[in-house]
Each structure stands twice: as structure tokens, then as C-alpha cells.
Write a protein that holds these residues in place. Structure first.
Motif, PDB file in Angstrom:
ATOM      1  N   SER A   1      32.710 -36.179  55.179  1.00  0.00           N
ATOM      2  CA  SER A   1      32.026 -34.985  55.684  1.00  0.00           C
ATOM      3  C   SER A   1      30.919 -34.557  54.724  1.00  0.00           C
ATOM      4  O   SER A   1      30.914 -34.953  53.557  1.00  0.00           O
ATOM      5  N   ASP A   2      30.004 -33.725  55.213  1.00  0.00           N
ATOM      6  CA  ASP A   2      28.962 -33.206  54.333  1.00  0.00           C
ATOM      7  C   ASP A   2      29.559 -32.388  53.190  1.00  0.00           C
ATOM      8  O   ASP A   2      29.025 -32.372  52.083  1.00  0.00           O
ATOM      9  N   CYS A   3      30.678 -31.734  53.469  1.00  0.00           N
ATOM     10  CA  CYS A   3      31.333 -30.962  52.407  1.00  0.00           C
ATOM     11  C   CYS A   3      31.839 -31.893  51.300  1.00  0.00           C
ATOM     12  O   CYS A   3      31.681 -31.617  50.107  1.00  0.00           O
ATOM     13  N   GLU A   4      32.404 -33.024  51.699  1.00  0.00           N
ATOM     14  CA  GLU A   4      32.833 -34.003  50.699  1.00  0.00           C
ATOM     15  C   GLU A   4      31.631 -34.559  49.926  1.00  0.00           C
ATOM     16  O   GLU A   4      31.730 -34.838  48.730  1.00  0.00           O
TER      17      GLU A   4
ATOM     18  N   VAL B   1      28.827 -32.932  49.267  1.00  0.00           N
ATOM     19  CA  VAL B   1      28.381 -31.907  48.316  1.00  0.00           C
ATOM     20  C   VAL B   1      29.318 -31.848  47.106  1.00  0.00           C
ATOM     21  O   VAL B   1      28.871 -31.753  45.958  1.00  0.00           O
ATOM     22  N   ASN B   2      30.621 -31.952  47.348  1.00  0.00           N
ATOM     23  CA  ASN B   2      31.570 -31.949  46.221  1.00  0.00           C
ATOM     24  C   ASN B   2      31.337 -33.146  45.297  1.00  0.00           C
ATOM     25  O   ASN B   2      31.387 -33.005  44.069  1.00  0.00           O
ATOM     26  N   ALA B   3      31.080 -34.299  45.883  1.00  0.00           N
ATOM     27  CA  ALA B   3      30.836 -35.495  45.066  1.00  0.00           C
ATOM     28  C   ALA B   3      29.529 -35.362  44.284  1.00  0.00           C
ATOM     29  O   ALA B   3      29.427 -35.792  43.134  1.00  0.00           O
ATOM     30  N   MET B   4      28.526 -34.739  44.911  1.00  0.00           N
ATOM     31  CA  MET B   4      27.266 -34.509  44.200  1.00  0.00           C
ATOM     32  C   MET B   4      27.479 -33.615  42.996  1.00  0.00           C
ATOM     33  O   MET B   4      26.967 -33.864  41.909  1.00  0.00           O
ATOM     34  N   LYS B   5      28.236 -32.546  43.211  1.00  0.00           N
ATOM     35  CA  LYS B   5      28.482 -31.591  42.131  1.00  0.00           C
ATOM     36  C   LYS B   5      29.192 -32.319  40.976  1.00  0.00           C
ATOM     37  O   LYS B   5      28.874 -32.111  39.805  1.00  0.00           O
ATOM     38  N   MET B   6      30.137 -33.182  41.321  1.00  0.00           N
ATOM     39  CA  MET B   6      30.853 -33.959  40.317  1.00  0.00           C
ATOM     40  C   MET B   6      29.880 -34.862  39.535  1.00  0.00           C
ATOM     41  O   MET B   6      29.968 -34.968  38.310  1.00  0.00           O
ATOM     42  N   CYS B   7      28.968 -35.473  40.242  1.00  0.00           N
ATOM     43  CA  CYS B   7      27.990 -36.348  39.564  1.00  0.00           C
ATOM     44  C   CYS B   7      27.074 -35.549  38.642  1.00  0.00           C
ATOM     45  O   CYS B   7      26.818 -35.952  37.511  1.00  0.00           O
TER      46      CYS B   7
ATOM     47  N   PRO C   1      21.867 -36.753  48.052  1.00  0.00           N
ATOM     48  CA  PRO C   1      23.098 -36.697  48.846  1.00  0.00           C
ATOM     49  C   PRO C   1      23.562 -38.080  49.333  1.00  0.00           C
ATOM     50  O   PRO C   1      24.754 -38.400  49.273  1.00  0.00           O
ATOM     51  N   SER C   2      22.629 -38.897  49.780  1.00  0.00           N
ATOM     52  CA  SER C   2      22.997 -40.221  50.296  1.00  0.00           C
ATOM     53  C   SER C   2      23.675 -41.090  49.246  1.00  0.00           C
ATOM     54  O   SER C   2      24.420 -42.014  49.583  1.00  0.00           O
ATOM     55  N   ALA C   3      23.398 -40.813  47.981  1.00  0.00           N
ATOM     56  CA  ALA C   3      23.865 -41.691  46.899  1.00  0.00           C
ATOM     57  C   ALA C   3      25.356 -41.572  46.623  1.00  0.00           C
ATOM     58  O   ALA C   3      25.945 -42.476  46.037  1.00  0.00           O
ATOM     59  N   VAL C   4      25.952 -40.456  47.014  1.00  0.00           N
ATOM     60  CA  VAL C   4      27.318 -40.183  46.559  1.00  0.00           C
ATOM     61  C   VAL C   4      28.392 -40.424  47.622  1.00  0.00           C
ATOM     62  O   VAL C   4      29.572 -40.137  47.386  1.00  0.00           O
ATOM     63  N   VAL C   5      28.020 -40.948  48.777  1.00  0.00           N
ATOM     64  CA  VAL C   5      29.035 -41.144  49.826  1.00  0.00           C
ATOM     65  C   VAL C   5      30.117 -42.116  49.374  1.00  0.00           C
ATOM     66  O   VAL C   5      31.276 -42.007  49.797  1.00  0.00           O
ATOM     67  N   GLY C   6      29.768 -43.064  48.511  1.00  0.00           N
ATOM     68  CA  GLY C   6      30.777 -44.000  47.988  1.00  0.00           C
ATOM     69  C   GLY C   6      31.828 -43.287  47.166  1.00  0.00           C
ATOM     70  O   GLY C   6      33.036 -43.507  47.342  1.00  0.00           O
ATOM     71  N   LEU C   7      31.380 -42.404  46.281  1.00  0.00           N
ATOM     72  CA  LEU C   7      32.332 -41.615  45.487  1.00  0.00           C
ATOM     73  C   LEU C   7      33.183 -40.736  46.397  1.00  0.00           C
ATOM     74  O   LEU C   7      34.410 -40.652  46.252  1.00  0.00           O
ATOM     75  N   ALA C   8      32.531 -40.076  47.357  1.00  0.00           N
ATOM     76  CA  ALA C   8      33.275 -39.216  48.288  1.00  0.00           C
ATOM     77  C   ALA C   8      34.328 -40.026  49.038  1.00  0.00           C
ATOM     78  O   ALA C   8      35.457 -39.559  49.249  1.00  0.00           O
TER      79      ALA C   8
END
Lengths: 341, 341
Positions: free
Chosen positions: A271-274, A276-282, A292-299
Motif C-alpha cells: 500500500s502507499d502507506c507501507e 511511506v513507512n519504508a521511505m521514512k525508514m530509508c 517513493p518507487s524505490a522503496v517498494v522492495g523494502l516495503a
């Protein structure tokens, strides 16, 4: 044909696809003078949260700020001298546009970049910074393609497609060759998927060099065409997409899809919420700027769907591709604020 | 004595200071199993703007998110076993607090961290994440010191000062030893200065290993005690400080000052607006998360004062220490918005 494919080892299949280990290794030699070998970062507090050892391949530090430079550079430098002189053309509102402009600037040939007129100013500025000739068009795929065709006809420039192209797929596959040298013990790898250029290039390199590795693609729920395509066994396109991950809104092509179909373990949606959380972590823990597109793997790695799947419990060392870091900070902040409210 | 110092080579003077090349090399060996060798990043578009080749030493990727871990780790692992068992104590609201907690956690000894009760929640959370025993006090230096003294008396814990300490200065000096191995052709280096631990450690290592290198310190105009101290030839403290760079609000100590006095070429001050611009450049182009204090070196290199000084025109390859990346993104954004309005 489908049955045959499933019965044959992944390695022997590579001749059927638009790229292969040899074309990826050739791409690596071709782009080596121009592309960065990007660093791999780790973070013990993120590892603790994921319960695995995560290795982040930081393509946000690549030239032009995204992995896209690899494919664009390979395509531009693959052209024969006589053809190259006519210049190159592409239509894109994102990282591929800047990547083609930069690769062409390095080769010293013209780059014509067709850009929808509603594109963010910072993306257009990136293209111009690299000497690209910006041509605006209406914000529809039809107008983009028609305008690019006109430029081709008028200038003789060669089209460099964003993903559905063997040279581009081969260039993107160089990420994996480098990554495996840096972290030989990878059990699995997570790749953001949109048009499938990065995923297919990485999957072809990975299955040839380390057949036991699992390839996971990750994408936003609001643009889950790859997951739907895997489920349907054929390319699915969507009437509309809705996600903060502006780089993941394209659909698979006829050259990337067969690789995704055959070699990708699973497509995990987040989800977009996931996101955003992964972005914040990065940003806060890994200390890197990512889009935003870069972190979907981490999410996806952090998602219940992956974490609780008993088939994947032995994936201890996981590679995550952070695909790019081109963000307009002001715009990003506004969109994050809206999405988490 | 002052005259003698100015007549003697920098190298032979090192015995007089609280740290030296031998103590820095010993620190390097001591912390090597625990600290990261941080990467050096470059960015051609920032180079174009600066008119020089800038090499960014990314201590924001250090353990604990800042260079502070080097000094804290060296101090904690320098303690004899019997002393170490009693634990360590410090008072700090910033990166040093988390660094001491992390170093103590790695050694397996208690860390008591005295924290002013108005400290940001994220800073306290960092200390707790590393297993530190948080003790709150009133937000005054008097209360911090008194509370720490009480902890020392009650537990027998050893004080680990944030900068005015030979072990800490030696640990911070390891940044330069690493940096010179990564980029041997450095002509100058820019270091954020606050209490002077990082600057003095780096200056001592640099002048011993490459005497021709120029050491510049950078600090905010709103906390320009180091610049005033250099001008006055003695330690100057300020009645109040006012800057977005929350890590640069301390004053020089009696151990760090002599090094700054003798070995630092110049202290360049920058405005908060220049700091915010440099941060934006780091986030958007270098793709790294940095805290405001981390970018004063970049801001100083870009300043008119440095750019237009004819004495420094031959500084082609410049090392910039990005000292840390611990930010509360929400709070940061608010303070940036306020400072640029």
C-alpha cells in the motif's frame, strides 16, 4: 510451449528472451567507463525489524540519480557511429528521460526528449541540465508517441524505449552482476516493477549466475498490473493507476513479460502507506534519499505476506534494489502529508 | 611559548596535544571491529557549482548515524576491564549520547546517559534503542553536570566527555586516516566545528600524514565561538547561540582549542539560510540524509568568502566531512520551512 518452458531449467531458456547473460556482461563492459559501481548499505536496526540481513543496492547514487542510466547508456553506446550521429529520442516524464539525455551528452550526440507538458518542473530541469532538447506534448500516451514519431521522422533520431528493449534490459541487468560480486551470499532479491526492464534484466542475470536465488518483484497496490498479469498468465493492463510511486505506473511489455512470467517467484503488492513507512525508514535510518518507487522492495520484505510465508523463511540474506532518488523535496513532503492523513 | 609554536613544524608539535598520530592509529585499530569504513561520494553537478572536486566523507552512514561513534567507541574500549565493569556515564542531548550507549552495549557494560528533559523524543529513543539507561535532568549545564556527578558517585561509572578528551579526539581523528586512503590527493578538508573534537582529531592526523593539506573549520554565524576564538587568540564563549544546526552549539575545550589555534587554517561562518541550501543540495543531488550540522562544510566551500579568496584557488580536491544524519524528519521540515520564510 508453456509446458516446455516450465520443464526446462531457467538457464537454458535465456536464449529465448530479449536479453541474456552474455548481452548483460557486454553491457557491463560497455557502460563501465561511465556508470557508477553503486555502494551496498546495511542497517542493523532495519535488519532487526525485518528479521533478516538486508543489503541495499543504492541505485539512487547512480549517475542521473537512478538505475535508468545503465540501460540508457548501454542503448546509446550500442549504436553504430553513423546511426548515433542522428541522435536519439524518447518520450518519458521521469528518470529514463534524464538518463537518455545524460548518456547522449556523454557520447556527444543530440537527445530529443518528449515530455508531457504537465510534468514536474524539476524533472524537466534534470533533462535540460544534461543538455537534452525538451519537446513538450499533451499529457496522453497517444500524443507522446505521435510527437516522438514526428521527431524521429524529422531528425532521423533513434528511439530509446524506456524498458521494452533488449539493450535497455541488458543494461539494467548489470545491477545484479555488480550486486552479487558485492554480496555473494544473497538468497533472494527484491526489485520494484513497472515496465519490467529492471526486473527482467536482473532476473536473467540472477538465474544464470546463481540459479537458486529467488526473484521477487514489488509494486504498489494502486498499480498492480504485474501481480494481475502473473495471476492471469498474460499481460494485464489497468484502466487507471493510483499511487504515490510515480515511477511505477507503466505496464509490462512483450519483451519483459516473458521473463517476469518465467523467472519471477512472486509479485508482492504494497500500500502507499507501507511505501511511506519504508521511505521514512530509508531517510531516517539508512540515511539515503529515495523516491517513493524505490522503496517498494523494502516495503514488500516487511509485509506480512512475505514475513509469514513459510516457503521464504530460509531467505536470510536479501538484496533490495533502491532504484532511484530523484525527488522534489517540497512536492514529496506535501504528498506524504496528504497520504498519511 | 606561542612564538615557539609558530616557528616549529606542525608535526613536531603533536606531542604537546591531547592526541597524536600514534594515538589516532591506535584508536583506528581499536574501533576497527565495530565501526564502519564510511563511503566517499561525489556529485558532478555539485562539483560544477563549486568549481572544485568535492569528496564527501559520509559519516552519516557511521554506526549510530554520526562520527561520534568513533570517539565514544575508542574511549569505551580504552577502559581497563575492571574500570569498564562499573559502566560509563555522559551528559548529552545529541549524537554523543547515542554513541556512548551503543559503544557500551557492544562492550557489554552499563551506560548511564543524562539527558535534559526538553530533549527531542527521537534522540531519547535512540539512546534507549542502544540499551542506554536514560536519566533526565533540568535543561541547564549545571543540572547536567551535577546529575552526571551523582551517577558517577553512585555507580562508579567513568565519564566519557563529548569532545574535550584525548581518547575521544583520537577516535574522531580516524576519519581522516580513512579518508586519505580513499582520496589521497586531497588539498583541503572542511570540518564542522562545535566543541572541536572532530576538528582537532582530523587536524592532528592530517598535519602528520600530509602536512601541506589545509584544514578549514566551518560553523554557523549564530554560534561562531570558534571564529571569535581564532580572532581573539583565546577561547571565547557566547552568552547565547541561535542556529538551526543543533549539533554545533558547544564551545571549544582546553584540550581541543590549542589544536584549532595552531593547525586550523581558518574558521568560515555560514548563515542558517546557507545551511538549508546545502542540506537541500545533499538531499536532492547527493541523495543522502544529513542533519543541519553536517552540511556547514559544504556551505562554507560554496560561500563567497572561500570561493573568492585568492589564497585558496589551488584547492582543487576538497574533502568535506558530512558529520551525521540523525534528524527527526517532521521536526526538520517544520524548522526549514520557518527558516526560509
Amino acid at each position: 510451449m508453456e509446458t516446455l518452458k516450465q520443464d526446462t531449467s531457467a538457464l537454458s531458456l535465456q536464449q529465448e528472451y530479449a536479453a541474456s547473460l552474455p548481452s548483460i556482461l557486454a553491457a557491463r563492459a560497455r557502460i563501465q567507463p561511465y556508470a557508477h559501481v553503486t555502494p551496498v548499505l546495511t542497517c542493523s536496526s532495519i535488519n532487526a525489524e525485518a528479521g533478516r540481513n538486508l543489503h541495499f543496492k543504492c541505485e539512487n547514487f547512480q549517475k542521473g540519480g537512478a538505475f535508468k542510466f545503465r540501460g540508457a547508456c548501454n542503448a546509446v553506446f550500442s549504436l553504430p557511429e553513423e546511426t548515433a550521429k542522428q541522435g536519439v529520442v524518447t518520450h518519458s516524464s521521469g528518470n529514463h528521460a534524464a538518463a537518455v539525455a545524460l548518456a547522449a551528452q556523454i557520447r556527444g550526440i543530440p537527445a530529443h526528449i518528449v515530455v508531457p507538458k504537465n510534468s514536474p518542473a524539476c524533472k524537466i530541469a534534470n533533462v535540460e541540465r544534461y543538455g537534452g532538447n525538451v519537446i513538450t506534448c499533451e499529457p496522453t500516451m497517444e500524443s507522446r508517441e505521435k510527437t516522438a514519431k514526428t521527431v524521429q521522422d524529422e531528425t532521423g533520431a533513434v528511439m530509446i524505449p524506456p524498458f521494452n528493449d533488449g539493450r535497455v534490459m541488458s543494461g539494467q541487468g548489470t545491477v545484479f552482476v555488480e550486486f552479487l560480486e558485492q554480496v555473494p551470499n544473497l538468497d533472494a532479491i527484491f526489485v520494484p516493477i513497472s515496465g519490467g526492464g529492471l526486473t527482467s534484466g536482473i532476473a536473467l542475470a540472477a538465474k544464470a549466475l546463481k540459479p537458486t536465488i529467488k526473484i521477487f518483484a514489488a509494486e504498489p497496490m494502486g498499480a498492480d498490473d504485474a501481480a494481475q498479469s502473473k495471476a492471469a498468465g498474460k499481460i494485464v493492463t489497468l484502466p487507471e493507476v493510483n499511487t504515490i510511486a510515480d515511477g511505477l505506473r507503466a505496464f509490462l511489455g512483450d519483451l519483459t513479460w516473458p521473463v517476469v512470467r518465467d523467472l519471477v517467484e512472486d509479485v508482492i503488492t504494497v500500500s502507499d502507506c507501507e511505501i511511506v513507512n519504508a521511505m521514512k525508514m530509508c531517510y531516517e535510518r539508512l540515511k539515503v534519499t529515495v523516491e517513493p518507487s524505490a522503496v517498494v522492495g523494502l516495503a514488500a520484505v516487511l509485509s506480512h505476506r512475505f514475513q509469514e510465508d513459510p516457503r521464504h523463511l530460509n531467505c536470510n540474506d536479501i538484496g533490495i534494489i533502491l532504484s532511484g532518488g530523484n525527488v522534489d523535496l517540497d512536492a514529496l513532503w506535501t504528498s506524504i502529508s496528504q497520504s498519511i492523513q
